[in-house]
Design a protein around this motif. Sequence first.
Motif, short mmCIF file in Angstrom:
data_model
loop_
_atom_site.label_atom_id
_atom_site.label_comp_id
_atom_site.label_asym_id
_atom_site.label_seq_id
_atom_site.Cartn_x
_atom_site.Cartn_y
_atom_site.Cartn_z
N UNK A 38 0.76 -1.17 -0.16
CA UNK A 38 -0.01 0.07 -0.16
C UNK A 38 0.91 1.35 -0.10
N UNK A 39 0.43 2.34 -0.52
CA UNK A 39 1.08 3.38 -0.46
C UNK A 39 0.49 4.76 0.36
N UNK A 40 1.03 5.56 0.84
CA UNK A 40 0.45 6.76 1.29
C UNK A 40 1.28 7.89 0.82
N UNK A 41 0.80 9.01 0.67
CA UNK A 41 1.28 10.15 0.28
C UNK A 41 1.15 11.37 1.09
N UNK A 42 2.05 11.90 1.62
CA UNK A 42 1.65 13.15 2.57
C UNK A 42 1.76 14.42 1.84
N UNK A 43 0.78 15.03 1.94
CA UNK A 43 0.34 16.57 0.92
C UNK A 43 1.41 17.38 1.36
N UNK A 44 2.03 18.05 0.48
CA UNK A 44 2.86 19.27 0.57
C UNK A 44 4.41 18.86 1.09
N UNK A 45 4.39 17.62 1.34
CA UNK A 45 5.89 17.30 1.73
C UNK A 45 6.84 16.69 0.42
N UNK A 46 7.88 16.90 0.78
CA UNK A 46 9.07 16.64 -0.51
C UNK A 46 9.59 15.39 -0.24
N UNK A 47 10.74 14.97 -0.77
CA UNK A 47 11.28 13.67 -0.45
C UNK A 47 11.81 13.39 1.07
N UNK A 48 12.16 14.36 1.57
CA UNK A 48 12.84 13.86 3.31
C UNK A 48 11.37 14.11 4.16
N UNK A 49 10.36 13.15 3.70
CA UNK A 49 8.96 13.32 4.59
C UNK A 49 9.36 13.22 5.93
N UNK A 50 10.09 12.25 6.27
CA UNK A 50 10.15 11.93 7.64
C UNK A 50 10.52 13.08 8.59
N UNK A 51 11.33 13.82 8.21
CA UNK A 51 11.76 14.98 9.02
C UNK A 51 11.12 16.32 8.69
#
Length: 80
Positions: free
Chosen positions: A26-39
């Motif tokens: 499954x995939x999830x996309x965080x709106x507005x975030x770039x590649x370094x989504x965790x930080x």
Amino acid sequence: MLTGARDTVVPPAWRAQVTRLVPHARAATVPGAAHNVVTTAPRQVADAIRALLAPDADKVDPCASETRRSDPSAAASAAC
């Protein structure tokens, strides 16, 4: 797979292909975030992980916490 909506390193087509090819992925996309989504979006990442790991993950509303899951059979996920 968890990525940011503005990720230029992992394009949406590649993300969709990996999600289709990996069994039960499954995939999830965080709106507005770039590649370094965790930080850059830790709260949204935590919400997405909780939604993906929920016992009834298919019944969880992924838009409830500003996250969205892509349909493994779709080329790109629909906006919440």
